[in-house]
Motif scaffolding. Structure first.
Motif, mmCIF file in Angstrom:
data_model
loop_
_atom_site.group_PDB
_atom_site.id
_atom_site.type_symbol
_atom_site.label_atom_id
_atom_site.label_comp_id
_atom_site.label_asym_id
_atom_site.label_seq_id
_atom_site.Cartn_x
_atom_site.Cartn_y
_atom_site.Cartn_z
ATOM 1 N N GLY A 46 -8.577 -5.702 4.594
ATOM 2 C CA GLY A 46 -7.132 -5.707 4.773
ATOM 3 C C GLY A 46 -6.716 -4.822 5.921
ATOM 4 O O GLY A 46 -7.508 -4.473 6.795
ATOM 5 N N GLU A 99 -1.556 -8.223 4.731
ATOM 6 C CA GLU A 99 -1.122 -8.495 3.359
ATOM 7 C C GLU A 99 0.160 -9.325 3.346
ATOM 8 O O GLU A 99 1.053 -9.135 4.198
ATOM 9 N N GLU A 100 0.242 -10.226 2.386
ATOM 10 C CA GLU A 100 1.430 -11.065 2.221
ATOM 11 C C GLU A 100 2.331 -10.440 1.155
ATOM 12 O O GLU A 100 1.958 -10.325 -0.004
ATOM 13 N N THR A 160 0.574 1.210 4.142
ATOM 14 C CA THR A 160 -0.249 0.156 4.742
ATOM 15 C C THR A 160 0.231 -0.069 6.170
ATOM 16 O O THR A 160 1.426 -0.279 6.402
#
Length: 342
Positions: free
Chosen positions: A62, A85-86, A76
């Protein structure tokens, strides 16, 4: 005279190369240090989604992660692009901008964007900095101030006539408009500042650390990476090695011909074809090639079949007749000589 011509051509070539270097455009997410003139390319730090049928290395599944410690949330981030990431929804952010978020954190089930993607690293002195802006709305500090503000015990009420009701309504509307304008202008959005430091250990990996959050609106991080050390820019060649060699040879040939012609004309006072450099050598080569062509064509002509029509006649009888005639002539001459002596 000749060295000056060569030097002028070399200076012209260098000036053209300098002009091409000054007009070229930089690749996104790259920068050159104004103090050390080192070139920095942050594109290798970007995390990308795994391709179909290929597995990512351990720890690279990720985006980059940073522990928030006492902040109460982890972060993040990604470099030179949005996060992998979604996320279903970001608080106080238009849906069209969700795919452009490069840094965020989650708190109480909600995701807060702390900056949109940026491809322009900058230098603050010797510090390499990457700045993300345009995230979710910052918490309002005005509401916090009102909670702790002292309560006024004396309230004055202004009573006006009924005729002034319309004026009061207009004043209220103006106040609301001004209040809305102030509110829109005072809205601040979360942003991120990443200070990148050089990690000289070649075996070390890139690491991101959370430093501070200023009034829950500006988030400061520190990153260490070998890619933040800079280096020499790798030029991308548009031509193949053979093409580059051909261009160099053409330039050298042009310098040789032009410089030689100028020298032969001005110094040696030659005219016509004799202005060419080393004219005698090239003329001799031309004559040699011509002789080779003539010899090869003549040798090939012998191998061709002869034409039909006339054919050679044997000279056996003709030679006998010529011999007899010569004997008769010699005898006649001898007889004449004898008669003349008598």
């Amino acid at each position: 005279m000749r060295p000056s011509v060569y030097s002028s051509f070399i200076a012209l070539l260098l000036s053209s190369l300098t002009l091409a270097d000054s007009t070229k455009t930089w690749k996104p997410c790259t920068v050159r240090s104004p103090t050390t003139d080192r070139f920095f390319d942050l594109n290798p730090m970007r995390r990308t989604p795994a391709e179909e049928g290929k597995k990512k290395k351990e720890g690279e599944e990720g985006s980059w992660h940073a522990r928030g410690h006492d902040y109460g949330a982890n972060f993040t981030l990604n470099f030179c692009g949005p996060v992998i990431e979604e996320v279903d929804k970001f608080v106080d952010l238009d849906k069209d901008l969700w795919r452009n978020v490069s840094a965020y954190y989650e708190s109480d089930g909600d995701a807060y964007a702390i900056g949109l993607e940026s491809y322009e690293p900058i230098f603050r002195g010797r510090k390499l900095v990457l700045n993300y802006t345009g995230g979710s709305l910052c918490p309002s500090s005005k509401s916090k101030r009102q909670e702790h503000a002292p309560v006024s015990l004396v309230e004055r009420k202004i009573e006006d006539d009924d005729d002034d009701d319309d004026d009061d309504d207009e004043d209220d509307d103006d106040k609301h408009k001004k209040g809305d304008d102030k509110k829109s202008s005072s809205e601040r959005r979360k942003s991120t500042i990443i200070s990148l430091l050089c990690e000289k250990d070649p075996l070390a990996k890139t690491a991101i650390s959370f430093v501070a959050a200023v009034d829950d609106c500006v988030y400061i991080f520190e990153g260490r990476s070998p890619f933040a050390c800079g280096g020499i820019e790798a030029e991308v060649q548009a031509l193949s090695p053979a093409g580059v060699f051909g261009v160099i040879m053409l330039i050298a040939l042009a310098v040789y011909i032009v410089g030689g012609c100028v020298y032969q004309r001005t110094v040696m006072h030659q005219r016509g074809w004799r202005q060419l450099p080393n004219y005698q050598l090239w003329a001799g080569i031309g004559g040699f090639i011509r002789d080779i062509v003539i010899i090869s064509t003549s040798s090939c002509a012998r191998l061709l079949p002869s034409r039909r029509g006339y054919s050679r006649v044997s000279l056996g009888q003709d030679s006998g007749r010529r011999g007899r005639r010569n004997d008769d002539e010699n005898r006649l001459i001898d007889n004449l000589d004898e008669e003349w002596d008598d």
